[in-house]
Design an enzyme around this catalytic site. Sequence first.
Site, PDB file in Angstrom:
ATOM      1  N   GLY A 151       0.940  -0.879  -0.371  1.00 21.82           N
ATOM      2  CA  GLY A 151      -0.127   0.280  -0.315  1.00 21.82           C
ATOM      3  C   GLY A 151       0.660   1.356  -0.419  1.00 21.82           C
ATOM      4  O   GLY A 151       1.930   0.915   0.197  1.00 21.82           O
ATOM      5  N   CYS A 152       0.169   2.240  -0.046  1.00 26.64           N
ATOM      6  CA  CYS A 152       1.465   3.328  -0.174  1.00 26.64           C
ATOM      7  C   CYS A 152       1.447   4.324   1.421  1.00 26.64           C
ATOM      8  O   CYS A 152       2.587   3.956   1.119  1.00 26.64           O
ATOM      9  CB  CYS A 152      -0.063   5.094  -0.794  1.00 26.64           C
ATOM     10  N   TYR A 153       0.757   4.578   1.849  1.00 23.55           N
ATOM     11  CA  TYR A 153       1.044   4.426   2.971  1.00 23.55           C
ATOM     12  C   TYR A 153       2.492   3.700   3.842  1.00 23.55           C
ATOM     13  O   TYR A 153       2.901   4.099   3.658  1.00 23.55           O
ATOM     14  CB  TYR A 153      -0.108   4.743   4.511  1.00 23.55           C
ATOM     15  N   CYS A 156       5.623   4.359   2.040  1.00 28.39           N
ATOM     16  CA  CYS A 156       6.087   5.835   2.832  1.00 28.39           C
ATOM     17  C   CYS A 156       6.729   5.766   4.278  1.00 28.39           C
ATOM     18  O   CYS A 156       7.683   5.760   4.368  1.00 28.39           O
ATOM     19  CB  CYS A 156       4.993   6.948   2.853  1.00 28.39           C
TER      20      CYS A 156
END
Length: 348
Positions: A151-153, A156
């Site tokens: 996922g993106c979170y 990051c």
Amino acid sequence: MTAKIKAGIVGATGYTGVELLRLLSTHPNVKVTAVTSRSEAGTSVADYFPSLRGIYDLVFQTPDEAALEQCDVVFFATPNGVAMNEAPALLAKGVRIVDLSADFRIKDIAVWEQWYGMKHASPDAVAQAVYGLCEMNREHIAAAQLVANPGCYPTCVSLPLLPLLRAGRLQKGMPLIADCKSGVSGAGRKASVGSLLCEAGDNFKAYGIGGHRHLPEIKQTLSSLQDGIADGFVFVPHLTPMIRGMHATVYLHLEDGTRPDEILREFYRSSPFVDVMNPGSTPETRSVRGANLCRISIQKAAGNENVWIILSVIDNLVKGAAGQAVQNMNIMFGFADNAGLQQAPLLP
């Protein structure tokens, strides 16, 4: 000239789907041969996405019409719950898969079912899947048939922590806090009141404070790298009035004598898509817009010698989704890591 591999995209009408089409259009080793959408079957890709006029002459098909089993690799850019039902048949035919949904990310099936509110249809495939955080699992990704794109979170947050966790440098028993912000495109290309311009524009808010679906995914990574860290992890996401971009501010406690900037710089010395900036730098989301990059900086908190602050930025649709999916495919097929991913960030 080496023949290009054939790629298919399931659910190609969303933001990650069109981003995959954009990135793969310049890939020297790949030809997109099938794009599916049940709702838009029969519609030209160029008509649906005017940005792709003159680039693709494909037409959206239903999955049954698309002959996906003839592809070398299939990307699932679908809502959660689709790939787990459709991927096993393709796996059985030898097709390699990169799934951009959450269907295969979490190894504990009960935990996945708790957070995603449905019964998992293919737990055997979960056991087979490799978690596709490229900088963490490169060797396993290279041999994988099924990759679960992070996922993106989680991307990051995990990338700046990965070298420190592997070195065992985080203090156990101390809080680890990730304060994160995302652009509205992270919610996907669907009708939603919260994503309307009049709702999201000129506004800033936290959400998912009681528990966001990416929390167990991040904690799974933390637990796999250093014992005793995940229990102190706190994650708060926020929605910001921008289209693309993700920013993580991570507060952490390190063991005495740790030189985190040196650890990060050495770990990512040969990583083309992670930029460890000079101490004191403040990476900006616009500095990675449209590019498969994560920019990181770390420094001590002012007035508190025991607290360190990591700043991490990505484009949530690229390194946080479609770009990392292409990077995973490159590793799986032995292509250059940056094949199809050499776009410079957009400015302004």
